[in-house]
Design a protein around this motif. Structure first.
Motif, short mmCIF file in Angstrom:
data_model
loop_
_atom_site.label_atom_id
_atom_site.label_comp_id
_atom_site.label_asym_id
_atom_site.label_seq_id
_atom_site.Cartn_x
_atom_site.Cartn_y
_atom_site.Cartn_z
N GLY A 1 5.73 -0.37 -5.04
CA GLY A 1 6.53 1.05 -5.53
C GLY A 1 6.84 1.97 -5.14
N ARG A 2 7.39 3.16 -6.02
CA ARG A 2 7.44 4.36 -5.07
C ARG A 2 6.86 5.40 -6.74
N GLY A 3 6.29 4.47 -7.38
CA GLY A 3 5.94 5.70 -9.13
C GLY A 3 4.49 4.96 -9.24
N ILE A 4 3.46 5.83 -9.86
CA ILE A 4 2.20 6.24 -9.69
C ILE A 4 1.92 5.11 -10.74
N ARG B 1 1.25 14.01 -9.63
CA ARG B 1 0.67 13.70 -7.75
C ARG B 1 2.33 13.06 -7.73
N GLU B 2 2.06 12.90 -6.12
CA GLU B 2 4.06 13.00 -6.61
C GLU B 2 3.96 11.54 -4.88
N PHE B 3 4.85 10.64 -4.59
CA PHE B 3 4.71 10.12 -3.67
C PHE B 3 5.20 10.18 -2.17
N VAL C 1 1.03 -1.75 0.06
CA VAL C 1 0.37 0.15 0.14
C VAL C 1 1.12 1.36 0.23
N GLY C 2 0.46 1.96 -1.36
CA GLY C 2 1.30 3.40 -0.91
C GLY C 2 0.46 4.58 -0.77
N TRP C 3 0.96 5.23 -0.12
CA TRP C 3 0.28 6.92 -0.04
C TRP C 3 0.85 7.93 -1.08
#
Length: 121
Positions: free
Chosen positions: A102-105, A44-46, A33-35
């Motif tokens: 990951g860190r990408g959209i 939009r950014e990590f 899960v990412g925010w």
């Protein structure tokens, strides 16, 4: 999986908020899960991500030391505790889920609807 982000609001600089990302689906504990966040006029950014077990997390440099991500798989919920908030943290915050993450959209297949965080100076 369906995601519902909540907990946003208006807070003064230096204050705190806790965002929640509630998920449906029996396999939620298998997902990374990412925010992410998106300020007006910006991409939009990590912000942060957490692995399926909650044992590994990573943060954007801009929030490291101020934000903490955690999860409770029994409640199908991921949290983002935000402390020492700054006006530049103002954005719509989105949670996202994926088996790999990951860190990408583009690393995430499932997205919640977003919750507004506004930090006044």
């Amino acid at each position: 999986v369906q995601l519902q982000a909540s907990g946003g609001g208006l807070v003064q600089a230096g204050g705190s908020l806790r965002l929640s990302c509630a998920a449906s689906g029996r396999t939620f504990s298998s997902y990374v899960v990412g925010w992410f966040r998106q300020a007006p006029g910006k991409e939009r950014e990590f912000v942060s991500t957490i692995d399926w077990s909650g044992g590994s997390a990573s943060y954007a440099d801009s929030v490291k030391g101020r934000f903490t991500i955690s999860r409770d798989n029994a409640k199908n919920t991921v949290y983002l505790q935000m402390n020492s908030l700054k006006p530049e943290d103002t954005a719509v915050y989105y949670c996202a889920a994926d088996f790999r993450g990951g860190r990408g959209i583009n690393d995430y297949d499932y997205w919640g609807q977003g919750t507004q965080v506004t930090v006044s100076s």
